[in-house]
Design an enzyme around this catalytic site. Sequence first.
Site, short mmCIF file in Angstrom:
data_model
loop_
_atom_site.label_atom_id
_atom_site.label_comp_id
_atom_site.label_asym_id
_atom_site.label_seq_id
_atom_site.Cartn_x
_atom_site.Cartn_y
_atom_site.Cartn_z
N ASP A 89 38.20 35.38 37.02
CA ASP A 89 39.26 34.60 37.36
C ASP A 89 40.65 35.32 36.94
OD1 ASP A 89 40.66 31.98 37.39
OD2 ASP A 89 40.83 32.26 35.43
N GLU A 173 38.67 35.08 43.21
CA GLU A 173 39.02 33.88 43.77
C GLU A 173 40.11 34.26 44.76
OE1 GLU A 173 41.76 33.80 40.29
OE2 GLU A 173 40.25 35.13 41.48
N ASP A 266 39.35 29.78 31.08
CA ASP A 266 39.16 30.96 31.97
C ASP A 266 37.64 31.43 32.38
OD1 ASP A 266 41.99 31.33 32.53
OD2 ASP A 266 42.13 31.86 30.39
#
Length: 309
Positions: A89, A173, A266
């Site tokens: 992330d 992502e 996170d």
Amino acid sequence: MFDTSGEPVLNAKGRQVHARQVLVQKLNKKWAQVKVPGCGWVKFRNTRPGLPDAKSFRVTYRAGKWHVAFAVIPDPVDAPGNGETVGIDRGVAITAALSDGRVLNCPHLSVKERAKLRKPQRRASRTGKGSLLCKAEHTEAARLKAKEANRCKDWCEKTSTMLARSFDTIRFEKLHIKHMTRSARGTVDEPGKQVSQKTGLNRAILAQGWGLLRQRTEDKAPGRVEDVPTAYTSLRCSDCHWIDKNSRKSQARFVCSNCGFTCNADLNASNNVAAGQGGNSRPRHSAGAGGMTRRSLRVSVNPSNAISP
Ligand SMILES: [Zn+2]
């Protein structure tokens, strides 16, 4: 950077020279020379073991220093074969949060160095535009900025190698960095809001080297990098998959409003990325971005629209 026996000819645009034919000679342990078209043999400091086996090279002049870069395609890093998957992330506060709990940060200039950078910028603003002194101050500022960029690049290289070596599958992502860093300026008729704040955020995003980390990981681990759609990765509980914006208590804290799962925000997002979840359409039972109260509200207002449990 290298000693020149006559500076290479540069094109006006990129201030650089490309050469398709590579002639390299070793001089001693540290130094080698390369034949630059229109300039002859040029000595350069060889920072790698052995001579480069490249098909082309490029000479650039950046922030007061000369560089020669050989285009060498490195061999991909072998997969460790442990079957492990990692989710990454990327964020502004934390550059990369890994689903194994590690938090990695891209190095930036220190507070002291930042103050140092402002000096030549301030001095340049007081000199005449285009003057020699102005140019010199800008070069000094560029030198410090290049330092930061180099640190970021170095970090991206080391981190991508580490990722390629330790995991079989690496999931990022999907980010549209170009869309995310669009200016908020707007038009003359409709000026945007909070333009300078958005400029600052854009700068912070671009300084993280998100794109480079993804690209270099792909280079080193071809076919092992996957993109996961971003929708709801930061709002979904990685334990029970419940999506609720109220679960994100703050920038760093995630407490699931459904099951009470508590985690670093996170880390929770990177767990979702590792699981490959994010873009799945919002499940019917989720509270959605509007929060949990919506569902009960809708039931009382219009019973025919109620969602069966
Ligand atoms: Zn939960």
